[in-house]
Design a protein around this motif. Structure first.
Motif, PDB file in Angstrom:
ATOM      1  N   GLY A 110      -9.550   4.401  -8.678  1.00 10.24           N
ATOM      2  CA  GLY A 110     -10.527   5.180  -7.753  1.00 10.24           C
ATOM      3  C   GLY A 110     -11.625   5.211  -8.408  1.00 10.24           C
ATOM      4  O   GLY A 110     -12.237   4.519  -9.398  1.00 10.24           O
ATOM      5  N   PRO A 166     -13.127   7.303  -3.082  1.00  8.63           N
ATOM      6  CA  PRO A 166     -11.656   6.730  -2.563  1.00  8.63           C
ATOM      7  C   PRO A 166     -10.757   6.475  -3.754  1.00  8.63           C
ATOM      8  O   PRO A 166     -11.223   6.194  -4.971  1.00  8.63           O
ATOM      9  CB  PRO A 166     -12.144   5.459  -1.960  1.00  8.63           C
ATOM     10  CG  PRO A 166     -13.642   5.293  -2.016  1.00  8.63           C
ATOM     11  CD  PRO A 166     -14.082   6.252  -2.695  1.00  8.63           C
ATOM     12  N   GLN A 218       0.768  -1.110  -0.021  1.00 11.13           N
ATOM     13  CA  GLN A 218      -0.035  -0.006   0.051  1.00 11.13           C
ATOM     14  C   GLN A 218       0.712   1.332  -0.125  1.00 11.13           C
ATOM     15  O   GLN A 218       1.944   1.305   0.807  1.00 11.13           O
ATOM     16  CB  GLN A 218      -0.900  -0.164   1.225  1.00 11.13           C
ATOM     17  CG  GLN A 218      -1.984   0.884   1.076  1.00 11.13           C
ATOM     18  CD  GLN A 218      -2.994   0.811   0.141  1.00 11.13           C
ATOM     19  OE1 GLN A 218      -3.259  -0.129  -0.214  1.00 11.13           O
ATOM     20  NE2 GLN A 218      -3.564   2.094  -0.023  1.00 11.13           N
ATOM     21  N   ARG A 271      -6.818   5.014  -4.681  1.00  7.01           N
ATOM     22  CA  ARG A 271      -5.920   3.865  -4.317  1.00  7.01           C
ATOM     23  C   ARG A 271      -4.815   3.842  -4.968  1.00  7.01           C
ATOM     24  O   ARG A 271      -5.005   3.770  -6.116  1.00  7.01           O
ATOM     25  CB  ARG A 271      -6.812   2.528  -4.037  1.00  7.01           C
ATOM     26  CG  ARG A 271      -6.122   1.559  -3.387  1.00  7.01           C
ATOM     27  CD  ARG A 271      -6.632   0.242  -3.068  1.00  7.01           C
ATOM     28  NE  ARG A 271      -5.902  -0.748  -2.724  1.00  7.01           N
ATOM     29  CZ  ARG A 271      -6.317  -2.045  -2.667  1.00  7.01           C
ATOM     30  NH1 ARG A 271      -7.463  -2.301  -2.996  1.00  7.01           N
ATOM     31  NH2 ARG A 271      -5.548  -2.970  -2.526  1.00  7.01           N
TER      32      ARG A 271
END
Length: 131
Positions: free
Chosen positions: A64, A50, A33, A52
């Motif tokens: 996203g 969100p 991550q 990512r």
């Protein structure tokens, strides 16, 4: 007859899971991550959900969602412009992604792209919607 099917279902389920277990080992091992800052810049009528960022050895994957500002259906025109910025602020890489809805009734659209940038070189990801 029903007792035979009660036994058959768990056996078939176990065989299916056993067949899929080796596929899990095919996933890349070097996924982490991201610790990069993600800055999203909404447009007038659309807002980001969100976003990512996943780091790989070869680069970054950005995924996203984006949706209408007012909760309604319809196409989301334009592009998603994604930039990777270094610590001193200069541009390392940039690309455009196109929002895609799952179906015509969807309220939001998803986007994703790949950036071939060394993860340690970047400090911030800037994601903007350009109608």
């Amino acid at each position: 007859m029903q007792d035979r099917y009660r036994l058959l279902l768990p056996i078939l389920l176990a065989l299916g899971l056993a067949a899929l277990a080796p596929a899990c080992s095919l996933l890349p091992e070097q996924i982490t991550q991201s610790t990069l800052e993600v800055e999203t810049i909404d447009s007038t009528d659309y807002r980001f959900g969100p976003v990512r960022v996943m780091q790989y050895e070869e680069g970054l994957q950005v995924r996203g969602t984006i949706a209408h500002d007012i909760h309604r259906r319809g196409a989301i025109p334009g592009t998603i412009h994604i930039e990777v910025l270094a610590q001193d602020g200069h541009l390392l890489a940039e690309t455009d992604a196109y929002p895609m809805r799952k179906n015509r009734q969807a309220y939001s659209a998803q986007f994703g792209t790949w950036l071939p940038v060394a993860p340690e070189a970047g400090k911030r990801i800037r994601v903007t919607h350009q109608p």
